[in-house]
Design an enzyme around this catalytic site. Structure first.
Site, PDB file in Angstrom:
ATOM      1  N   GLU A  46      -9.612 -30.738  27.016  1.00 58.26           N
ATOM      2  CA  GLU A  46     -10.419 -31.654  27.202  1.00 58.26           C
ATOM      3  C   GLU A  46     -10.312 -33.110  26.687  1.00 58.26           C
ATOM      4  O   GLU A  46     -10.416 -34.256  27.620  1.00 58.26           O
ATOM      5  CB  GLU A  46     -11.877 -31.084  27.140  1.00 58.26           C
ATOM      6  CG  GLU A  46     -12.180 -29.865  27.861  1.00 58.26           C
ATOM      7  CD  GLU A  46     -11.743 -28.560  26.810  1.00 58.26           C
ATOM      8  OE1 GLU A  46     -12.458 -27.638  26.641  1.00 58.26           O
ATOM      9  OE2 GLU A  46     -10.667 -28.664  25.839  1.00 58.26           O
ATOM     10  N   CYS A  69     -15.059 -25.651  23.785  1.00 57.55           N
ATOM     11  CA  CYS A  69     -15.686 -25.143  22.459  1.00 57.55           C
ATOM     12  C   CYS A  69     -16.708 -25.984  22.086  1.00 57.55           C
ATOM     13  O   CYS A  69     -16.799 -26.922  22.283  1.00 57.55           O
ATOM     14  CB  CYS A  69     -14.408 -25.263  21.441  1.00 57.55           C
ATOM     15  SG  CYS A  69     -13.714 -26.921  20.888  1.00 57.55           S
ATOM     16  N   THR A 154      19.071   4.043  27.268  1.00 59.47           N
ATOM     17  CA  THR A 154      18.944   2.865  26.623  1.00 59.47           C
ATOM     18  C   THR A 154      20.490   2.681  25.775  1.00 59.47           C
ATOM     19  O   THR A 154      20.680   1.399  25.518  1.00 59.47           O
ATOM     20  CB  THR A 154      17.681   2.684  25.782  1.00 59.47           C
ATOM     21  OG1 THR A 154      17.986   3.728  24.787  1.00 59.47           O
ATOM     22  CG2 THR A 154      16.702   2.593  26.805  1.00 59.47           C
ATOM     23  N   TRP A 163      26.860  -4.303  26.433  1.00 60.41           N
ATOM     24  CA  TRP A 163      25.647  -4.835  26.839  1.00 60.41           C
ATOM     25  C   TRP A 163      25.432  -4.030  28.133  1.00 60.41           C
ATOM     26  O   TRP A 163      26.175  -3.937  28.894  1.00 60.41           O
ATOM     27  CB  TRP A 163      25.376  -6.452  26.914  1.00 60.41           C
ATOM     28  CG  TRP A 163      25.545  -7.201  25.955  1.00 60.41           C
ATOM     29  CD1 TRP A 163      26.729  -7.805  25.646  1.00 60.41           C
ATOM     30  CD2 TRP A 163      24.644  -7.365  24.890  1.00 60.41           C
ATOM     31  NE1 TRP A 163      26.379  -8.658  24.278  1.00 60.41           N
ATOM     32  CE2 TRP A 163      24.984  -8.365  24.036  1.00 60.41           C
ATOM     33  CE3 TRP A 163      23.461  -6.815  24.786  1.00 60.41           C
ATOM     34  CZ2 TRP A 163      24.487  -8.874  22.891  1.00 60.41           C
ATOM     35  CZ3 TRP A 163      22.428  -7.240  23.748  1.00 60.41           C
ATOM     36  CH2 TRP A 163      23.067  -8.332  22.816  1.00 60.41           C
ATOM     37  N   THR A 189      16.538   0.270  13.853  1.00 59.94           N
ATOM     38  CA  THR A 189      17.258  -0.481  14.626  1.00 59.94           C
ATOM     39  C   THR A 189      17.947  -1.727  13.803  1.00 59.94           C
ATOM     40  O   THR A 189      18.870  -1.993  14.141  1.00 59.94           O
ATOM     41  CB  THR A 189      16.320  -1.159  15.775  1.00 59.94           C
ATOM     42  OG1 THR A 189      15.556  -0.238  16.576  1.00 59.94           O
ATOM     43  CG2 THR A 189      16.778  -2.330  16.529  1.00 59.94           C
ATOM     44  N   LEU A 197      16.874 -11.248  15.904  1.00 64.11           N
ATOM     45  CA  LEU A 197      15.383 -10.945  16.630  1.00 64.11           C
ATOM     46  C   LEU A 197      14.510 -12.561  16.557  1.00 64.11           C
ATOM     47  O   LEU A 197      13.398 -12.624  16.454  1.00 64.11           O
ATOM     48  CB  LEU A 197      14.462 -10.159  15.933  1.00 64.11           C
ATOM     49  CG  LEU A 197      15.012  -8.529  16.036  1.00 64.11           C
ATOM     50  CD1 LEU A 197      14.225  -7.757  15.557  1.00 64.11           C
ATOM     51  CD2 LEU A 197      15.102  -8.178  17.703  1.00 64.11           C
ATOM     52  N   SER A 215       9.340   2.540   6.586  1.00 62.76           N
ATOM     53  CA  SER A 215       8.422   3.386   5.740  1.00 62.76           C
ATOM     54  C   SER A 215       8.833   3.766   4.521  1.00 62.76           C
ATOM     55  O   SER A 215       8.161   3.881   3.401  1.00 62.76           O
ATOM     56  CB  SER A 215       8.133   4.504   6.619  1.00 62.76           C
ATOM     57  OG  SER A 215       9.251   5.436   6.762  1.00 62.76           O
ATOM     58  N   GLU A 284      11.002  -4.685  20.157  1.00 59.36           N
ATOM     59  CA  GLU A 284      12.378  -4.437  20.709  1.00 59.36           C
ATOM     60  C   GLU A 284      12.867  -3.348  19.565  1.00 59.36           C
ATOM     61  O   GLU A 284      13.080  -3.409  18.099  1.00 59.36           O
ATOM     62  CB  GLU A 284      13.436  -5.646  20.486  1.00 59.36           C
ATOM     63  CG  GLU A 284      13.020  -6.775  21.464  1.00 59.36           C
ATOM     64  CD  GLU A 284      13.915  -7.743  21.681  1.00 59.36           C
ATOM     65  OE1 GLU A 284      15.005  -7.321  21.122  1.00 59.36           O
ATOM     66  OE2 GLU A 284      13.521  -8.871  21.874  1.00 59.36           O
TER      67      GLU A 284
END
Length: 361
Positions: A46, A69, A154, A163, A189, A197, A215, A284
């Site tokens: 705004e 707001c 996958t 790929w 992964t 990433l 973990s 991912e």
């Protein structure tokens, strides 16, 4: 309002953790000013539109994709700016879900402005689906990315997956990473593929938080995703002080969360990410973490890039899910969109039933 939503979308990759908002000022049937929120801490849509219009804002109608707001944040309240500029009417799409900023419509009416809400509200919510999810459910919007063959595989049995999909599909993934607050994966992964990433787009001004669920603190300090621009966090259930210290010396934040089902409690992870102001989480990961998120009802959206090839029954599945005895137990999905990306298909599907409430538009 559609033009305001188009302006808001210009901030798709930059406004996080704020919402994407656009504003158009109209007087005597023509646009006299427009603006959009670029990034947190910068002027709101705004204010940008009012600056663009100057004196022409007096007597205009403001079309805003989110309710203006009403409170002082990092910038002054937009309601005060609209009133001071002499705007006579405000039309907004979606109501602001944040308790500290809500109530703008009421403030404007008290100041004598005509106010109308709800125009294209569904589209406005869709543009900010994670922002609404975080404030309404105290959980981010979770997208799980999968690259798969036509028979839903996958990776090969030996883990090889580069790929399956084409170059254009991989470029499309970068766009989703760029709009996300968090890119999340599992320790398996990271150890198997060592992905970075990060966002690899020209001109990218922001890197999402990179998160790994580990973990037992197995991820090596040399992992690519722990380095580079932007921050990285490891969520763990381990109390191994030596391994934690090795990661923290690199500037990686390590947080201990409650254990569950042999790993980190996934619901606790998402609640923690919401507390860290994460709107959209891009996952991912391999079939084990993907399956665990789906089984727990914690996935809002699947983004599947499907390549025109077959890998056979020995290859790895999309997700490892509990065995079913009846078709009625299957996870039901609805197609949100299907689009060809290069030689592949991009299928966006959303669970039709979830264990947690919906924040869909």
């Amino acid at each position: 309002m559609r033009h305001a939503l188009g302006l808001a979308a210009l901030g798709l990759n930059t406004t996080d953790p704020n919402p994407r908002v656009g504003c158009v000022l109209v007087r005597d049937g023509r646009i006299v000013g427009e603006g959009w929120h670029e990034r947190a801490g910068s002027p709101h849509a705004e204010v940008c539109a009012l600056h663009s219009a100057g004196e022409a804002a007096r007597g205009s109608t403001a079309y805003v994709s989110l309710e203006p707001c009403a409170a002082q944040g990092r910038t002054p309240p937009c309601t005060a700016a609209l009133v001071a500029a002499g705007v006579l009417r405000v039309v907004y799409a979606a109501a602001d879900p944040t308790p500290q900023m809500a109530g703008g419509a009421g403030r404007l009416r008290e100041a004598g402005l005509e106010v109308c809400g709800g125009l294209l509200a569904g589209e406005a919510r869709e543009l900010n689906v994670g922002f609404f999810s975080r404030h309404e459910r105290q959980l981010p919007w979770v997208r799980v990315k999968l690259g798969a063959s036509l028979d839903g595989r996958t990776a090969l049995a030996n883990g090889a997956s580069r790929w399956i999909t084409g170059e254009r599909a991989r470029a499309d993934v970068q766009l989703f990473r760029a709009r996300s607050s968090v890119v999340l994966t599992g320790a398996g992964t990271v150890i198997a593929d060592d992905p970075a990433l990060n966002v690899r787009l020209d001109g990218a001004s922001r890197q999402p938080l990179r998160v790994v669920l580990d973990s037992n603190l197995r991820v090596p300090p040399t992992a690519h995703m722990l380095a580079g621009a932007g921050a990285a966090v490891v969520f763990t259930a381990s109390a191994d002080a030596a391994r934690r210290a090795a990661l923290e010396r690199l500037g990686v934040r390590v947080e201990v969360l409650p254990p569950a089902d042999g790993g980190v409690d996934l619901a606790a992870v998402l609640a923690r990410l919401a507390a860290l102001a994460a709107n959209e989480v891009w996952v991912e990961a391999g079939p084990t973490l993907t399956g665990a998120l789906l089984a727990a009802g914690l996935v809002d959206e699947l983004v599947v890039y499907m390549a025109p090839c077959l890998l056979g029954p020995q290859a790895q599945p999309l997700a490892r899910l509990p065995a079913l005895e009846r078709l009625e137990e299957r996870l039901a999905l609805g197609f949100h969109s299907v689009e060809r990306i290069g030689d592949d298909l991009r299928i966006i599907a959303r669970p039709t039933q979830r264990a947690r409430g919906a924040a869909d538009a």
